[in-house]
Design a protein around this motif. Structure first.
Motif, PDB file in Angstrom:
ATOM      1  N   LEU A   1       0.829  -1.205   0.000  1.00 19.77           N
ATOM      2  CA  LEU A   1       0.000   0.000   0.000  1.00 19.77           C
ATOM      3  C   LEU A   1       0.865   1.258   0.000  1.00 19.77           C
ATOM      4  CD1 LEU A   1      -2.717   1.460   0.128  1.00 19.77           C
ATOM      5  CD2 LEU A   1      -2.652   1.171   2.620  1.00 19.77           C
ATOM      6  N   GLN A   2       1.901   1.285   0.812  1.00 15.97           N
ATOM      7  CA  GLN A   2       2.778   2.457   0.871  1.00 15.97           C
ATOM      8  C   GLN A   2       3.492   2.694  -0.457  1.00 15.97           C
ATOM      9  OE1 GLN A   2       4.941   1.007   4.297  1.00 15.97           O
ATOM     10  NE2 GLN A   2       4.117   2.655   5.600  1.00 15.97           N
ATOM     11  N   VAL A   3       3.962   1.621  -1.077  1.00 15.08           N
ATOM     12  CA  VAL A   3       4.608   1.752  -2.392  1.00 15.08           C
ATOM     13  C   VAL A   3       3.605   2.281  -3.402  1.00 15.08           C
ATOM     14  CG1 VAL A   3       5.658   0.476  -4.307  1.00 15.08           C
ATOM     15  CG2 VAL A   3       6.348  -0.015  -1.951  1.00 15.08           C
TER      16      VAL A   3
ATOM     17  N   ILE B   1      -0.031   4.565  -7.848  1.00 16.25           N
ATOM     18  CA  ILE B   1      -0.662   3.440  -8.541  1.00 16.25           C
ATOM     19  C   ILE B   1      -1.474   2.671  -7.514  1.00 16.25           C
ATOM     20  CG2 ILE B   1       1.087   3.251 -10.362  1.00 16.25           C
ATOM     21  CD1 ILE B   1       2.435   1.037  -8.803  1.00 16.25           C
ATOM     22  N   SER B   2      -2.237   1.690  -7.946  1.00 17.92           N
ATOM     23  CA  SER B   2      -3.081   0.963  -6.990  1.00 17.92           C
ATOM     24  C   SER B   2      -2.304  -0.131  -6.270  1.00 17.92           C
ATOM     25  CB  SER B   2      -4.293   0.352  -7.699  1.00 17.92           C
ATOM     26  OG  SER B   2      -3.925  -0.814  -8.409  1.00 17.92           O
ATOM     27  N   GLU B   3      -2.743  -0.441  -5.083  1.00 16.30           N
ATOM     28  CA  GLU B   3      -2.128  -1.513  -4.294  1.00 16.30           C
ATOM     29  C   GLU B   3      -2.292  -2.852  -5.007  1.00 16.30           C
ATOM     30  OE1 GLU B   3      -2.375  -3.536   0.155  1.00 16.30           O
ATOM     31  OE2 GLU B   3      -3.886  -2.066  -0.439  1.00 16.30           O
ATOM     32  N   VAL B   4      -3.434  -3.053  -5.616  1.00 16.73           N
ATOM     33  CA  VAL B   4      -3.689  -4.294  -6.356  1.00 16.73           C
ATOM     34  C   VAL B   4      -2.670  -4.448  -7.485  1.00 16.73           C
ATOM     35  CG1 VAL B   4      -5.337  -5.496  -7.858  1.00 16.73           C
ATOM     36  CG2 VAL B   4      -6.134  -4.370  -5.774  1.00 16.73           C
ATOM     37  N   TYR B   5      -2.367  -3.344  -8.172  1.00 16.23           N
ATOM     38  CA  TYR B   5      -1.396  -3.372  -9.264  1.00 16.23           C
ATOM     39  C   TYR B   5      -0.002  -3.730  -8.741  1.00 16.23           C
ATOM     40  CZ  TYR B   5       0.844  -1.783 -13.630  1.00 16.23           C
ATOM     41  OH  TYR B   5       1.558  -1.696 -14.802  1.00 16.23           O
ATOM     42  N   VAL B   6       0.391  -3.181  -7.599  1.00 15.56           N
ATOM     43  CA  VAL B   6       1.681  -3.515  -6.990  1.00 15.56           C
ATOM     44  C   VAL B   6       1.723  -5.008  -6.678  1.00 15.56           C
ATOM     45  CG1 VAL B   6       3.194  -3.191  -4.972  1.00 15.56           C
ATOM     46  CG2 VAL B   6       2.085  -1.214  -6.033  1.00 15.56           C
ATOM     47  N   ARG B   7       0.660  -5.521  -6.101  1.00 20.07           N
ATOM     48  CA  ARG B   7       0.589  -6.937  -5.754  1.00 20.07           C
ATOM     49  C   ARG B   7       0.724  -7.811  -7.008  1.00 20.07           C
ATOM     50  NH1 ARG B   7      -3.074  -6.570  -2.155  1.00 20.07           N
ATOM     51  NH2 ARG B   7      -4.885  -6.596  -3.492  1.00 20.07           N
TER      52      ARG B   7
END
Length: 82
Positions: free
Chosen positions: A18-20, A26-32
């Motif tokens: 979430l922090q990234v 960008i979205s947290e889902v996208y980072v994941r």
């Protein structure tokens, strides 16, 4: 293919996904999904991560930059008169 270096760099910074996501807008889902390797980043997103972690994109996303050597040679078709 899980992107271990991407995850490792985030952990070194002691950041959550979430922090990234918030830092990079960008979205947290996208980072994941990027970390799990289920999606590939666009060029701009790749540069965001490269600048954020100060690590070359080829190291963060190695699966995108895999070298592909196609050694198969396509032979000419035999002529119709042969």
């Amino acid at each position: 293919m899980k992107r271990e270096r991407l995850i490792s760099e985030r952990n070194k910074k002691r950041k959550t996904q979430l922090q990234v996501a918030q830092d990079l807008d960008i979205s947290e889902v996208y980072v994941r999904k990027l970390e799990s390797g289920s999606v590939n980043p666009g060029r701009d997103t790749m540069f965001k991560f490269e600048n954020y972690y100060k690590v070359d994109a080829k190291k963060l996303f190695p699966d995108i930059f895999l070298r592909f050597d196609d050694k198969k040679v396509i032979k000419d078709k035999p002529s119709a008169s042969a």
